[in-house]
Every structure is written in C-alpha cells, then in structure tokens.
Design a protein around this motif. Structure first.
Motif, short mmCIF file in Angstrom:
data_model
loop_
_atom_site.label_atom_id
_atom_site.label_comp_id
_atom_site.label_asym_id
_atom_site.label_seq_id
_atom_site.Cartn_x
_atom_site.Cartn_y
_atom_site.Cartn_z
N SER A 1 46.90 10.65 -92.41
CA SER A 1 46.86 10.07 -91.05
C SER A 1 45.53 9.53 -91.09
CB SER A 1 47.05 11.22 -90.22
OG SER A 1 47.34 10.89 -88.97
N LYS A 2 45.63 8.39 -90.25
CA LYS A 2 44.54 7.42 -89.74
C LYS A 2 44.67 7.56 -88.13
CE LYS A 2 43.53 3.94 -92.12
NZ LYS A 2 43.81 2.26 -92.44
N ILE A 3 43.41 7.68 -87.40
CA ILE A 3 43.39 7.64 -86.16
C ILE A 3 42.19 6.79 -85.77
CG2 ILE A 3 44.43 9.66 -85.60
CD1 ILE A 3 41.52 11.19 -85.15
N THR A 4 41.88 5.95 -84.71
CA THR A 4 40.86 5.30 -84.22
C THR A 4 40.63 5.28 -82.77
OG1 THR A 4 40.31 2.82 -84.29
CG2 THR A 4 42.56 3.19 -83.88
N THR A 5 39.61 4.90 -82.43
CA THR A 5 39.02 4.64 -80.99
C THR A 5 39.36 3.17 -80.92
OG1 THR A 5 36.96 3.69 -81.61
CG2 THR A 5 37.18 6.30 -81.19
N GLU B 1 48.15 13.98 -80.60
CA GLU B 1 48.92 14.71 -79.71
C GLU B 1 48.67 16.29 -80.14
OE1 GLU B 1 50.79 13.62 -77.40
OE2 GLU B 1 50.54 11.60 -77.87
N GLY B 2 47.82 16.33 -81.08
CA GLY B 2 47.53 17.74 -81.43
C GLY B 2 48.60 18.37 -82.47
N PHE C 1 41.98 9.28 -79.13
CA PHE C 1 42.18 8.42 -80.44
C PHE C 1 43.71 8.06 -80.40
CE2 PHE C 1 38.14 10.61 -81.57
CZ PHE C 1 37.85 9.61 -82.54
N ILE C 2 43.92 6.93 -81.25
CA ILE C 2 45.31 6.36 -81.34
C ILE C 2 45.68 6.26 -82.60
CG2 ILE C 2 46.34 4.20 -81.12
CD1 ILE C 2 44.16 3.06 -79.10
N GLU C 3 46.75 6.66 -83.10
CA GLU C 3 47.26 7.07 -84.28
C GLU C 3 47.65 5.55 -85.05
OE1 GLU C 3 50.02 9.66 -87.11
OE2 GLU C 3 50.45 9.72 -84.96
#
Length: 129
Positions: A2-6, A94-95, A124-126
C-alpha cells in the motif's frame, strides 16, 4: 503493498510557542503479530514547477511484531514545501486491514509539539499505481 501520502504542505517558520521549527517526525507503529516493512520518503516541492520534487530523505524500516512507536526524525529548512509518502505494509487511511499505522508532526530539535502540523493516519491519502 500500500502507498499513502500527505498533500504538499508548507512548514511554518515558528511554533505556536515561538520556537523555530526544524524537524519533521514520522511515527510508525506496528501492532501486528508479524514484522512489517515500510519505506518513508520526504520530498521537497518547489511551487509552480512541473516536477515530482527533490527527495530529501528515503528510509526503509523493518518493524518488529508488536513494536512500540518508531520515530524517524528529519531536519529541513523553514518554509519548505514538503510531501511525505509511506509505502509498504501500511494500513489504508480508513484504518481497515492490517498494517503499520503512520502519523507525523513537526517540531523543534526532534521534539514533536506543533499540534497544527499533525497528520493523523486518517489524514493521509491512499495512492494507487
């Protein structure tokens, strides 16, 4: 994986208490029953430029099962425009599912205490490849 970002954000020059801001603290927590691996990247962006930005830091971390919080502390310049990307074994914003929980905050001398700069995991945004 998975990858998340500000979103890109401008770092303020001083904290609410008047101290200069000089550090970004990325907090990683693995509450799972097995080791998790993540890679954290901090990019500096330049406004109005068609570029992905300059990579300031890139660090891969292996987190032990049920480990406490791991703190990655990075320095930067005041008023930088930063973006943080964390990829690997991370939970979705979303956890849901298993994975590493991520949050970050800026501060002074490695001490995170500027509440206005807090990015909770759900902030964060996926990213999708």
């Amino acid at each position: 994986m998975s990858k998340i970002t500000t979103k890109p954000f401008v770092v303020p020059r001083i904290t609410a208490s008047g101290l200069p801001i000089d550090s970004l603290v990325i907090n990683l927590r693995n509450l799972e029953d097995h080791a998790m691996r993540v890679c954290a990247t901090v990019n500096r962006y330049f406004p109005y430029m068609e570029t992905e930005g300059e990579v300031l830091y890139k660090e891969e971390v292996l987190l032990s099962p049920h480990s406490g919080t791991t703190h990655l502390v990075y320095g930067f310049h005041a008023s930088d425009n930063l973006r943080v990307v964390v990829e690997g074994d991370v939970k979705d914003p979303e956890g849901a599912g298993t994975g590493v929980e991520v949050w970050l905050v800026i501060g002074n001398n490695g001490v995170p205490f500027e509440p206005g700069s807090l990015y909770r995991h759900s902030d964060f945004i996926e990213l999708y490849d």
